[in-house]
Design a protein around this motif. Structure first.
Motif, mmCIF file in Angstrom:
data_model
loop_
_atom_site.group_PDB
_atom_site.id
_atom_site.type_symbol
_atom_site.label_atom_id
_atom_site.label_comp_id
_atom_site.label_asym_id
_atom_site.label_seq_id
_atom_site.Cartn_x
_atom_site.Cartn_y
_atom_site.Cartn_z
ATOM 1 N N GLU A 188 -39.655 -19.477 58.424
ATOM 2 C CA GLU A 188 -38.545 -19.943 58.004
ATOM 3 C C GLU A 188 -37.303 -19.909 59.365
ATOM 4 O OE1 GLU A 188 -34.749 -20.402 54.665
ATOM 5 O OE2 GLU A 188 -36.446 -18.997 54.460
ATOM 6 N N SER A 189 -37.397 -18.975 59.673
ATOM 7 C CA SER A 189 -36.387 -18.584 60.860
ATOM 8 C C SER A 189 -36.672 -19.191 62.201
ATOM 9 C CB SER A 189 -36.322 -17.056 61.053
ATOM 10 O OG SER A 189 -37.556 -16.495 61.522
ATOM 11 N N VAL A 190 -37.837 -19.369 62.482
ATOM 12 C CA VAL A 190 -38.435 -19.978 63.506
ATOM 13 C C VAL A 190 -38.256 -21.541 63.266
ATOM 14 C CG1 VAL A 190 -40.401 -20.620 65.028
ATOM 15 C CG2 VAL A 190 -39.885 -18.256 64.376
ATOM 16 N N ASP A 191 -38.343 -22.186 62.309
ATOM 17 C CA ASP A 191 -38.474 -23.511 61.757
ATOM 18 C C ASP A 191 -37.058 -23.800 61.868
ATOM 19 O OD1 ASP A 191 -41.100 -23.575 61.628
ATOM 20 O OD2 ASP A 191 -41.334 -23.595 59.456
ATOM 21 N N SER A 192 -35.891 -23.085 61.597
ATOM 22 C CA SER A 192 -34.660 -23.274 61.383
ATOM 23 C C SER A 192 -34.248 -23.368 62.950
ATOM 24 C CB SER A 192 -33.987 -22.340 60.657
ATOM 25 O OG SER A 192 -32.706 -22.459 60.743
ATOM 26 N N LEU A 193 -34.690 -22.378 63.695
ATOM 27 C CA LEU A 193 -34.297 -22.511 65.148
ATOM 28 C C LEU A 193 -34.672 -23.680 65.865
ATOM 29 C CD1 LEU A 193 -32.970 -20.282 66.874
ATOM 30 C CD2 LEU A 193 -34.978 -19.495 67.502
ATOM 31 N N LEU A 194 -35.926 -24.277 65.409
ATOM 32 C CA LEU A 194 -36.538 -25.317 66.432
ATOM 33 C C LEU A 194 -36.472 -26.640 65.898
ATOM 34 C CD1 LEU A 194 -39.927 -23.469 67.560
ATOM 35 C CD2 LEU A 194 -37.455 -23.774 68.872
ATOM 36 N N THR A 195 -36.105 -26.737 64.675
ATOM 37 C CA THR A 195 -36.093 -28.063 63.907
ATOM 38 C C THR A 195 -34.497 -28.765 64.170
ATOM 39 O OG1 THR A 195 -37.449 -27.425 62.204
ATOM 40 C CG2 THR A 195 -36.174 -29.413 61.684
ATOM 41 N N ARG A 196 -34.376 -29.443 65.446
ATOM 42 C CA ARG A 196 -33.347 -30.233 65.820
ATOM 43 C C ARG A 196 -33.805 -31.227 66.949
ATOM 44 N NH1 ARG A 196 -30.177 -27.975 69.770
ATOM 45 N NH2 ARG A 196 -28.406 -28.545 68.559
ATOM 46 N N GLY A 197 -32.584 -31.802 67.409
ATOM 47 C CA GLY A 197 -32.613 -32.825 68.537
ATOM 48 C C GLY A 197 -33.136 -34.224 68.158
ATOM 49 N N GLY A 198 -33.485 -35.079 68.900
ATOM 50 C CA GLY A 198 -33.716 -36.589 68.738
ATOM 51 C C GLY A 198 -32.459 -37.158 69.051
ATOM 52 N N LEU A 199 -32.799 -38.352 69.505
ATOM 53 C CA LEU A 199 -31.633 -39.488 69.822
ATOM 54 C C LEU A 199 -30.705 -39.712 68.434
ATOM 55 C CD1 LEU A 199 -31.805 -42.720 71.565
ATOM 56 C CD2 LEU A 199 -31.029 -42.886 69.131
ATOM 57 N N SER A 200 -31.707 -40.040 67.216
ATOM 58 C CA SER A 200 -31.133 -40.207 66.137
ATOM 59 C C SER A 200 -30.320 -39.041 65.306
ATOM 60 C CB SER A 200 -31.881 -40.553 65.080
ATOM 61 O OG SER A 200 -33.034 -39.571 64.794
ATOM 62 N N SER A 201 -30.471 -37.871 65.812
ATOM 63 C CA SER A 201 -29.637 -36.779 65.425
ATOM 64 C C SER A 201 -28.337 -36.858 65.871
ATOM 65 C CB SER A 201 -30.353 -35.335 65.732
ATOM 66 O OG SER A 201 -30.273 -35.101 67.172
ATOM 67 N N MET A 202 -27.953 -37.490 66.854
ATOM 68 C CA MET A 202 -26.542 -37.635 67.414
ATOM 69 C C MET A 202 -25.975 -38.853 66.834
ATOM 70 S SD MET A 202 -26.145 -34.827 69.493
ATOM 71 C CE MET A 202 -26.990 -33.888 70.516
ATOM 72 N N LEU A 203 -26.398 -39.419 66.154
ATOM 73 C CA LEU A 203 -25.766 -40.931 65.536
ATOM 74 C C LEU A 203 -24.628 -40.248 64.846
ATOM 75 C CD1 LEU A 203 -28.689 -43.158 64.710
ATOM 76 C CD2 LEU A 203 -27.196 -43.130 66.777
ATOM 77 N N GLY A 204 -24.636 -39.202 63.889
ATOM 78 C CA GLY A 204 -23.609 -38.558 63.276
ATOM 79 C C GLY A 204 -22.719 -38.432 64.011
ATOM 80 N N THR A 205 -22.676 -37.590 64.903
ATOM 81 C CA THR A 205 -21.697 -37.055 65.788
ATOM 82 C C THR A 205 -21.094 -38.299 66.669
ATOM 83 O OG1 THR A 205 -22.700 -35.019 66.335
ATOM 84 C CG2 THR A 205 -21.039 -35.610 68.047
ATOM 85 N N ALA A 206 -21.630 -39.224 66.849
ATOM 86 C CA ALA A 206 -21.429 -40.595 67.727
ATOM 87 C C ALA A 206 -20.513 -41.304 66.742
ATOM 88 C CB ALA A 206 -22.347 -41.457 68.223
ATOM 89 N N SER A 207 -20.805 -41.429 65.436
ATOM 90 C CA SER A 207 -19.867 -42.104 64.531
ATOM 91 C C SER A 207 -18.584 -41.326 64.422
ATOM 92 C CB SER A 207 -20.934 -42.415 63.224
ATOM 93 O OG SER A 207 -21.304 -41.231 62.678
ATOM 94 N N LEU A 208 -18.593 -40.321 64.261
ATOM 95 C CA LEU A 208 -17.274 -39.149 64.184
ATOM 96 C C LEU A 208 -16.542 -39.588 65.194
ATOM 97 C CD1 LEU A 208 -15.870 -37.246 62.635
ATOM 98 C CD2 LEU A 208 -17.260 -35.399 63.848
ATOM 99 N N ILE A 209 -17.016 -39.701 66.604
ATOM 100 C CA ILE A 209 -16.341 -40.035 67.745
ATOM 101 C C ILE A 209 -15.694 -41.069 67.645
ATOM 102 C CG2 ILE A 209 -16.542 -40.575 70.321
ATOM 103 C CD1 ILE A 209 -18.562 -38.173 70.677
ATOM 104 N N PHE A 210 -16.440 -42.292 67.262
ATOM 105 C CA PHE A 210 -15.930 -43.670 66.864
ATOM 106 C C PHE A 210 -14.679 -43.484 65.957
ATOM 107 C CE2 PHE A 210 -20.279 -45.662 68.205
ATOM 108 C CZ PHE A 210 -19.688 -45.865 69.480
ATOM 109 N N CYS A 211 -14.937 -42.979 64.955
ATOM 110 C CA CYS A 211 -13.726 -42.686 64.115
ATOM 111 C C CYS A 211 -12.562 -42.051 64.589
ATOM 112 C CB CYS A 211 -14.359 -41.873 62.738
ATOM 113 S SG CYS A 211 -15.501 -42.822 61.605
ATOM 114 N N ALA A 212 -12.937 -41.001 65.195
ATOM 115 C CA ALA A 212 -11.686 -40.256 65.718
ATOM 116 C C ALA A 212 -10.980 -41.002 67.005
ATOM 117 C CB ALA A 212 -12.265 -38.887 66.375
#
Length: 478
Positions: A306-330
């Protein structure tokens, strides 16, 4: 009749009570949504924009004018949003290619129980830069560090302070983090120029933090009963899952090369993602389809640990869409706020007491810390502070890079020091130590604002605009 219509549509500045109401809307809506409801900031921001727009219409603005201001504000940060999404591609490909796992592996191998506090601080700093995520590092390596520190007899607040400070070092500084991308979008500066500028002052700040951590850690030494099993589990799992090699650390030098040779951010980041993809195919033996999937939706760890999977499960273009939409709102909120004249009036009152460049930097830092207390989110703090002060920096002949540095050294890293801020709440949930307890030992979170203020008054590391650059930026904003 026509004159009455013109008079009815006359635009005026907000009264002081209206400014108070506008700011109260922001604080109340976001505080209730983030702290009580526990929801993301996106929809609450939309509500804030709607209510603030009603206040703007009351002052004589039309919706058409506000909509144009919002769209213009969004257009000004489109390049930064593209860069942000491409950074997500780099994260996915670098994990798949074994670059991030190699950095974590060799970092963990450096841990020495005899000088545990310093080594865990340095190693977690390296890993946070490698992953660009403070929450991920604190939630995995930080939790492991808490267990080891307990075995060494180190008080929990001391270990927690070192872990939180190290985690947020990468969050403000890593090219794989969304935080510096947000700051660059707000200040409208180049991503790699931003890293180069921050590096000049971050190195001495980091050295001071290491020295203070070493001084505190000298009181504790290793015990024979100390178990390093949690660390060994991570390194063994990484070694079994990926091809680990010192050569895979070399792609990190690409970031340095892009800064030195001034390679444009978008093609430079694309090359970084491409190198990660090539490492995934030719070094890790992954098929092309899985590499493309990791670049698109992020790498998903399936090691069973679990600790390794939590560490490595991330990234990808689509993972940034949430932050991008927050930037648009802000940024949309910033556009409406600017249209009302609220920021102009507030800044006018604040800058009335600012006589020196150092005073402006100090005021920016203090404003960020106060907003972290009342807006309870470092993203919101960065957006408001950046919008409030950008023009003031340009008018004084200071490059907006100075402002982005202030955001990095105040808005980003002081947020986990505030118990009711979202970052402070998350840190407490992960490591079980409150911000009030670990604050004195989180040197990397409170040393930089102090040192940056001193640098500002001593005129150290300040970038100035040429008259031509200043004129061009003022015209662009106008």
């Amino acid at each position: 009749m026509e004159n009455k219509e013109v008079k009815k549509r006359e635009i005026r500045d907000p009264y002081m009570w209206e400014i108070v109401v506008i700011l109260a809307i922001l604080i109340v809506v976001l505080s209730f949504s983030l702290l009580v409801l526990g929801v993301e900031a996106h929809i609450p921001f939309v509500v804030v924009i709607a209510l603030t727009s009603l206040m703007a219409i009351r002052m004589g603005h039309t919706w058409a004018d506000l909509e144009k201001k919002i769209l213009d504000s969004i257009a000004s940060i489109f390049q930064a949003v593209i860069i942000l999404m491409m950074v997500g591609m780099v994260i996915g490909s670098w994990i798949q290619g074994g670059i991030v796992p190699s950095l974590i592996y060799y970092g963990l191998e450096l841990i020495n129980p005899n000088i545990f506090l310093v080594t865990i601080f340095v190693v977690m700093s390296i890993c946070s830069v490698a992953t660009g995520s403070s929450w991920t590092i604190v939630g995995t390596l930080g939790v492991a560090a808490m267990g080891i520190g307990e075995g060494l007899g180190i008080p929990a607040p001391i270990t927690a302070g070192a872990a939180v400070g190290a985690g947020y070092f990468g969050d403000k500084f890593s090219p794989l983090s969304d935080t510096p991308n947000l700051h660059c979008a707000i200040c409208r500066v180049n991503l790699f120029d931003n890293f180069k500028n921050i590096l000049k002052t971050t190195i001495p700040m980091y050295i001071v933090a290491v020295i203070l951590t070493a001084i505190v850690g000298m009181r504790y030494s290793a015990s024979d009963r100390v178990s390093m099993e949690s660390i060994e589990t991570i390194t063994t799992t990484l070694d079994e899952t990926f091809v680990i090699s010192p050569l895979l650390i070399l792609p990190v030098l690409m970031v340095v090369a892009m800064i030195v040779f001034k390679i444009p951010a978008i093609p430079g980041i694309f090359l970084m993602a491409l190198v990660g993809a090539l490492c995934g195919v030719f070094v890790q033996g992954a098929d092309l389809g899985s590499v493309i999937t990791s670049i698109h939706t992020g790498y998903v760890g399936n090691t069973g640990v679990e600790s390794v999977d939590s560490l490595l499960t991330r990234g990808g273009l689509s993972s940034m869409l949430g932050t991008a939409s927050l930037i648009f709102c802000a940024i949309s909120y910033g556009g409406v706020l600017e249209a009302t004249g609220t920021l102009r009036i507030l800044i006018g009152k604040i800058l009335g007491i600012v006589k020196k460049d150092g005073s402006l930097i100090f005021t920016t830092i203090v404003s960020s810390i106060i907003l972290n207390m009342i807006a309870v989110d470092n993203y919101v703090t960065a957006v408001i502070t950046g919008n409030m002060f950008r023009k003031a920096y340009i008018q004084r002949g200071l490059h907006p890079l100075n402002l982005s540095k202030c955001l990095a050294e105040s808005a980003a890293i002081t947020s986990p020091l505030i118990p009711w801020n979202t970052c402070g709440i998350v840190m407490f949930g992960m490591i079980g130590v409150s911000a009030a307890e670990y604050l004195p030992y989180a040197f990397m979170c409170w040393v930089p604002p102090i040192m940056l203020t001193i640098f500002g008054y001593l005129n150290i590391g300040i970038i100035r605009l040429t008259p031509e650059e200043q004129k061009a930026l003022l015209e662009e904003d106008a």
